[in-house]
Motif scaffolding. Structure first.
Motif, PDB file in Angstrom:
ATOM      1  N   GLY A  17       0.793  -1.224   0.000  1.00 57.46           N
ATOM      2  CA  GLY A  17       0.000   0.000   0.000  1.00 57.46           C
ATOM      3  C   GLY A  17       0.826   1.274   0.000  1.00 57.46           C
ATOM      4  O   GLY A  17       0.282   2.374   0.058  1.00 57.46           O
ATOM      5  N   ASP A  18       2.149   1.161  -0.060  1.00 61.08           N
ATOM      6  CA  ASP A  18       3.038   2.329  -0.066  1.00 61.08           C
ATOM      7  C   ASP A  18       3.243   2.782  -1.505  1.00 61.08           C
ATOM      8  O   ASP A  18       4.021   2.193  -2.250  1.00 61.08           O
ATOM      9  CB  ASP A  18       4.369   1.970   0.585  1.00 61.08           C
ATOM     10  CG  ASP A  18       5.298   3.168   0.714  1.00 61.08           C
ATOM     11  OD1 ASP A  18       4.808   4.316   0.642  1.00 61.08           O
ATOM     12  OD2 ASP A  18       6.510   2.961   0.893  1.00 61.08           O
ATOM     13  N   ILE A  19       2.536   3.835  -1.896  1.00 65.51           N
ATOM     14  CA  ILE A  19       2.630   4.358  -3.256  1.00 65.51           C
ATOM     15  C   ILE A  19       3.231   5.752  -3.179  1.00 65.51           C
ATOM     16  O   ILE A  19       2.767   6.600  -2.419  1.00 65.51           O
ATOM     17  CB  ILE A  19       1.255   4.380  -3.939  1.00 65.51           C
ATOM     18  CG1 ILE A  19       0.721   2.951  -4.014  1.00 65.51           C
ATOM     19  CG2 ILE A  19       1.353   5.000  -5.328  1.00 65.51           C
ATOM     20  CD1 ILE A  19      -0.689   2.839  -4.527  1.00 65.51           C
ATOM     21  N   ARG A  20       4.264   5.982  -3.959  1.00 59.23           N
ATOM     22  CA  ARG A  20       4.970   7.262  -3.965  1.00 59.23           C
ATOM     23  C   ARG A  20       4.919   7.872  -5.360  1.00 59.23           C
ATOM     24  O   ARG A  20       4.782   7.182  -6.358  1.00 59.23           O
ATOM     25  CB  ARG A  20       6.442   7.073  -3.576  1.00 59.23           C
ATOM     26  CG  ARG A  20       6.677   6.395  -2.253  1.00 59.23           C
ATOM     27  CD  ARG A  20       6.374   7.336  -1.110  1.00 59.23           C
ATOM     28  NE  ARG A  20       6.464   6.675   0.171  1.00 59.23           N
ATOM     29  CZ  ARG A  20       7.414   6.892   1.064  1.00 59.23           C
ATOM     30  NH1 ARG A  20       8.368   7.737   0.808  1.00 59.23           N
ATOM     31  NH2 ARG A  20       7.386   6.265   2.213  1.00 59.23           N
ATOM     32  N   VAL A  21       5.069   9.195  -5.405  1.00 54.32           N
ATOM     33  CA  VAL A  21       5.182   9.902  -6.675  1.00 54.32           C
ATOM     34  C   VAL A  21       6.649   9.887  -7.050  1.00 54.32           C
ATOM     35  O   VAL A  21       7.490  10.421  -6.325  1.00 54.32           O
ATOM     36  CB  VAL A  21       4.669  11.350  -6.562  1.00 54.32           C
ATOM     37  CG1 VAL A  21       4.950  12.118  -7.828  1.00 54.32           C
ATOM     38  CG2 VAL A  21       3.182  11.362  -6.256  1.00 54.32           C
ATOM     39  N   LYS A  22       6.955   9.271  -8.181  1.00 50.31           N
ATOM     40  CA  LYS A  22       8.348   9.231  -8.651  1.00 50.31           C
ATOM     41  C   LYS A  22       8.681  10.551  -9.342  1.00 50.31           C
ATOM     42  O   LYS A  22       9.695  11.160  -9.059  1.00 50.31           O
ATOM     43  CB  LYS A  22       8.522   8.047  -9.593  1.00 50.31           C
ATOM     44  CG  LYS A  22       9.925   7.638  -9.814  1.00 50.31           C
ATOM     45  CD  LYS A  22       9.962   6.309 -10.555  1.00 50.31           C
ATOM     46  CE  LYS A  22      11.376   5.757 -10.595  1.00 50.31           C
ATOM     47  NZ  LYS A  22      11.412   4.471 -11.284  1.00 50.31           N
TER      48      LYS A  22
END
Length: 91
Positions: A81-86
């Motif tokens: 569930g860890d989604i980051r903006v690259k």
């Protein structure tokens, strides 16, 4: 070198291969940005994604982190569930 040694070498080398990154390149509209938690919400035609943006990008891209801005975003799903903006760019 025998076939058995080659197979054993291959099996031992597999854990050294880096795990793939599940990056998603999408275009949409920024619908929300929370400065305190650095969470952005980007909506597309039939999708919506919440993700955390780095503090450096939050400072550098402050002009596009406004509601209604059309953006092109690459999301990095780190699992669990860890989604980051690259990356995030205005369109």
């Amino acid at each position: 070198m025998t076939l058995n040694k080659q197979v054993i070498g291959l099996v031992l080398a597999l854990p050294l291969v880096p795990a793939p990154s599940y990056a998603q390149d999408k275009s949409g509209t920024l619908s929300a940005y929370d400065k305190q938690s650095r969470m952005v919400t980007v909506k597309g035609k039939d999708w919506e994604q919440k993700a955390k943006i780095s503090s450096g990008d939050a400072k550098d891209k402050a002009e596009i982190l406004k509601e209604g801005t059309k953006v092109k975003v690459i999301f990095d799903d780190r699992g669990g569930g860890d989604i980051r903006v690259k990356t995030i760019e205005g369109r």
